[in-house]
Design a protein around this motif. Sequence first.
Motif, PDB file in Angstrom:
ATOM      1  N   ALA A 107      19.768  19.388  47.256  1.00 42.13           N
ATOM      2  CA  ALA A 107      20.746  18.866  46.006  1.00 42.13           C
ATOM      3  C   ALA A 107      20.460  19.507  44.709  1.00 42.13           C
ATOM      4  O   ALA A 107      19.270  19.888  44.318  1.00 42.13           O
ATOM      5  N   PRO A 108      21.471  19.761  44.061  1.00 37.24           N
ATOM      6  CA  PRO A 108      21.330  20.405  42.894  1.00 37.24           C
ATOM      7  C   PRO A 108      20.706  19.437  41.692  1.00 37.24           C
ATOM      8  O   PRO A 108      20.632  18.171  41.936  1.00 37.24           O
ATOM      9  N   ASP A 109      19.688  19.955  41.063  1.00 36.83           N
ATOM     10  CA  ASP A 109      19.125  19.382  40.113  1.00 36.83           C
ATOM     11  C   ASP A 109      19.758  19.317  38.795  1.00 36.83           C
ATOM     12  O   ASP A 109      20.550  20.308  38.344  1.00 36.83           O
ATOM     13  N   TRP A 110      19.465  18.012  37.964  1.00 40.17           N
ATOM     14  CA  TRP A 110      20.357  18.186  36.544  1.00 40.17           C
ATOM     15  C   TRP A 110      19.535  16.990  35.741  1.00 40.17           C
ATOM     16  O   TRP A 110      18.724  16.129  36.282  1.00 40.17           O
ATOM     17  N   THR A 111      19.680  17.105  34.609  1.00 41.86           N
ATOM     18  CA  THR A 111      19.233  16.025  33.448  1.00 41.86           C
ATOM     19  C   THR A 111      20.401  15.539  32.651  1.00 41.86           C
ATOM     20  O   THR A 111      21.466  16.381  32.141  1.00 41.86           O
ATOM     21  N   MET A 112      20.697  14.281  32.744  1.00 43.14           N
ATOM     22  CA  MET A 112      21.538  13.565  32.182  1.00 43.14           C
ATOM     23  C   MET A 112      21.242  12.298  31.371  1.00 43.14           C
ATOM     24  O   MET A 112      20.363  11.785  31.985  1.00 43.14           O
TER      25      MET A 112
ATOM     26  N   VAL B  75      18.597   6.618  28.244  1.00 43.39           N
ATOM     27  CA  VAL B  75      17.442   7.660  28.516  1.00 43.39           C
ATOM     28  C   VAL B  75      17.749   8.595  29.306  1.00 43.39           C
ATOM     29  O   VAL B  75      18.643   8.449  30.300  1.00 43.39           O
ATOM     30  N   ASN B  76      17.273   9.888  29.021  1.00 47.47           N
ATOM     31  CA  ASN B  76      17.641  10.847  29.959  1.00 47.47           C
ATOM     32  C   ASN B  76      16.915  10.998  30.995  1.00 47.47           C
ATOM     33  O   ASN B  76      15.791  10.501  31.263  1.00 47.47           O
ATOM     34  N   LYS B  77      17.401  11.231  32.323  1.00 48.63           N
ATOM     35  CA  LYS B  77      16.984  10.992  33.757  1.00 48.63           C
ATOM     36  C   LYS B  77      17.162  12.694  34.233  1.00 48.63           C
ATOM     37  O   LYS B  77      18.205  13.108  34.257  1.00 48.63           O
ATOM     38  N   THR B  78      16.009  13.225  34.913  1.00 47.51           N
ATOM     39  CA  THR B  78      16.269  14.517  35.607  1.00 47.51           C
ATOM     40  C   THR B  78      15.904  14.001  37.087  1.00 47.51           C
ATOM     41  O   THR B  78      15.133  13.347  37.380  1.00 47.51           O
TER      42      THR B  78
ATOM     43  N   PHE C 184      26.253   7.563  34.842  1.00 49.32           N
ATOM     44  CA  PHE C 184      26.125   8.823  34.016  1.00 49.32           C
ATOM     45  C   PHE C 184      27.293   9.672  33.700  1.00 49.32           C
ATOM     46  O   PHE C 184      28.358   9.428  34.487  1.00 49.32           O
ATOM     47  N   HIS C 185      27.457  10.016  32.411  1.00 52.35           N
ATOM     48  CA  HIS C 185      28.684  10.858  32.175  1.00 52.35           C
ATOM     49  C   HIS C 185      28.501  12.345  31.975  1.00 52.35           C
ATOM     50  O   HIS C 185      27.741  13.032  31.288  1.00 52.35           O
ATOM     51  N   ASP C 186      28.892  13.015  32.999  1.00 53.55           N
ATOM     52  CA  ASP C 186      28.806  14.306  33.429  1.00 53.55           C
ATOM     53  C   ASP C 186      29.603  15.214  32.417  1.00 53.55           C
ATOM     54  O   ASP C 186      30.886  15.735  32.569  1.00 53.55           O
ATOM     55  N   LYS C 187      29.572  15.124  31.089  1.00 49.63           N
ATOM     56  CA  LYS C 187      30.069  15.774  29.976  1.00 49.63           C
ATOM     57  C   LYS C 187      30.570  17.347  30.012  1.00 49.63           C
ATOM     58  O   LYS C 187      31.821  17.621  29.751  1.00 49.63           O
TER      59      LYS C 187
ATOM     60  N   VAL D 206      12.832  14.525  39.364  1.00 51.53           N
ATOM     61  CA  VAL D 206      12.000  13.811  39.123  1.00 51.53           C
ATOM     62  C   VAL D 206      12.049  12.389  39.235  1.00 51.53           C
ATOM     63  O   VAL D 206      10.810  11.874  39.911  1.00 51.53           O
ATOM     64  N   GLU D 207      13.104  11.999  38.829  1.00 55.01           N
ATOM     65  CA  GLU D 207      13.093  10.184  38.971  1.00 55.01           C
ATOM     66  C   GLU D 207      13.482   9.819  40.070  1.00 55.01           C
ATOM     67  O   GLU D 207      12.822   8.717  40.449  1.00 55.01           O
ATOM     68  N   TYR D 208      14.263  10.473  40.886  1.00 56.95           N
ATOM     69  CA  TYR D 208      14.569   9.971  42.343  1.00 56.95           C
ATOM     70  C   TYR D 208      13.984  10.677  43.519  1.00 56.95           C
ATOM     71  O   TYR D 208      14.572  10.453  44.658  1.00 56.95           O
ATOM     72  N   SER D 209      12.956  11.416  43.095  1.00 56.46           N
ATOM     73  CA  SER D 209      12.272  12.172  44.406  1.00 56.46           C
ATOM     74  C   SER D 209      11.612  10.897  45.392  1.00 56.46           C
ATOM     75  O   SER D 209      11.123   9.918  44.967  1.00 56.46           O
ATOM     76  N   GLY D 210      11.754  11.137  46.767  1.00 55.08           N
ATOM     77  CA  GLY D 210      11.225  10.180  47.425  1.00 55.08           C
ATOM     78  C   GLY D 210      12.352   8.906  47.842  1.00 55.08           C
ATOM     79  O   GLY D 210      11.741   7.985  48.349  1.00 55.08           O
ATOM     80  N   LYS D 211      13.460   8.951  47.271  1.00 55.15           N
ATOM     81  CA  LYS D 211      14.392   8.070  47.413  1.00 55.15           C
ATOM     82  C   LYS D 211      15.855   8.527  47.958  1.00 55.15           C
ATOM     83  O   LYS D 211      15.946   9.670  47.845  1.00 55.15           O
TER      84      LYS D 211
END
Length: 417
Positions: free
Chosen positions: A49-54, A61-64, A137-140, A67-72
Amino acid sequence: MKTRRMLLIFLVLATLAPVFLASVNVRTLQMNQIDTDISANLIAVGSTAPDWTMKELRSDVNKTFSVEYSGKVVMIDFFATWCGPCRDAMPYIKQINDYFAGESKFVLMSISGDDPNYDEADLKQFADDYEMDWLIFHDKTQQVSDDYDISAIPTMAIISKTGYIYYIEEGFGGVDLLKVKVQTLLDLSDNAAPVVNELIVTTNVTDALLRHLKLSLTLGGTTLTSDLWNPDSTKLIHSFNINPIDIWDATQAGKENVTVHLLAEDYVGKSTTAELVVDLTKLTDSGPPTVSITRIEEIDSSIGQNFKIYASFADDLLLINKSIQIWINAALAVEETSLQHDTGNVYFASFYSVPVTKKMTIEIKAVAKDVAGNTAEGTQTYVVTDNTGIIFPLVLGGILLANLLLLPLYRKRGQRA
């Protein structure tokens, strides 16, 4: 005067009718091709899955992602506020969110593809109006949508705990389907790595949920690879296609063997490798390919005739090309080289709007060539049986021609009157 005007109107309509029919048929084919292209553009199931920060809108709050969703297990809804089907899907997406409420290993998020200047307050209000009590999230920059090759919305994607794309669809496939996909990944407790039981050009691999199989070999300094993403876990034998010309060239250059490498990976992140040394000197050719036409199907169309033709291709060495041809009046009318696999050695090709009429005799040929340069063809004479759509434009054209020939007579009658 009124009769003459009606006649002229009829002549104009008769002239334009065949052109209109042809344009409708071509447009239909074009639209079907466009739909196919869109579906084919989605990111590959089984890939990372592509990685991103938004910035997440409600928490600000910015989420990567990594990092935030590993294991889910993550379900992503790609949407836009202006999209009608996206709005229609929201109540059903909420059902999924409510069903997995309290499941700590499940995350639902919606990623908006609205214009970069779209007011975030309005986006939050939209989320409140549709009771979207999950991550927003808003993918601007549209970067995430581009990474996933999103061509239509809504699009749903489901990501495994280990960060691999397990499922992706354009549109909304239904609450029950998506719940099953998510639950399958939540319940996954596979402690074993894939097992490779056998490897010969085809592989025999067993595992609970295979994600990726990769076959590779090096010939003359060139590494050839073949990848199979998200293979059927219930199917033990997986076939890989290696360019036969490269293998043949290696034997002609004096190379006697080659090592084939296999990598098998599953959705838990475990992997197994295997290898086999193949004796290339045993690739001998005892004769030309065996080719035959096995079945011909006719489908009526608005212009011409549609055919679906099946043929069997076999060779004890390696085939480098194969094609199916239609010959009319001893001349090649149409040829298809991109054949689709049916079963075993049988392949088929579809032909559209072939200019034939009922009871016309045509010749069907299947042609093949192997890497040793031997060629063979199978031929079958065929009489068209169905009523072909091209007859209608021909009859209409005949009516037009007859009226043009009779037009001077109508004029003389008018003058006498």
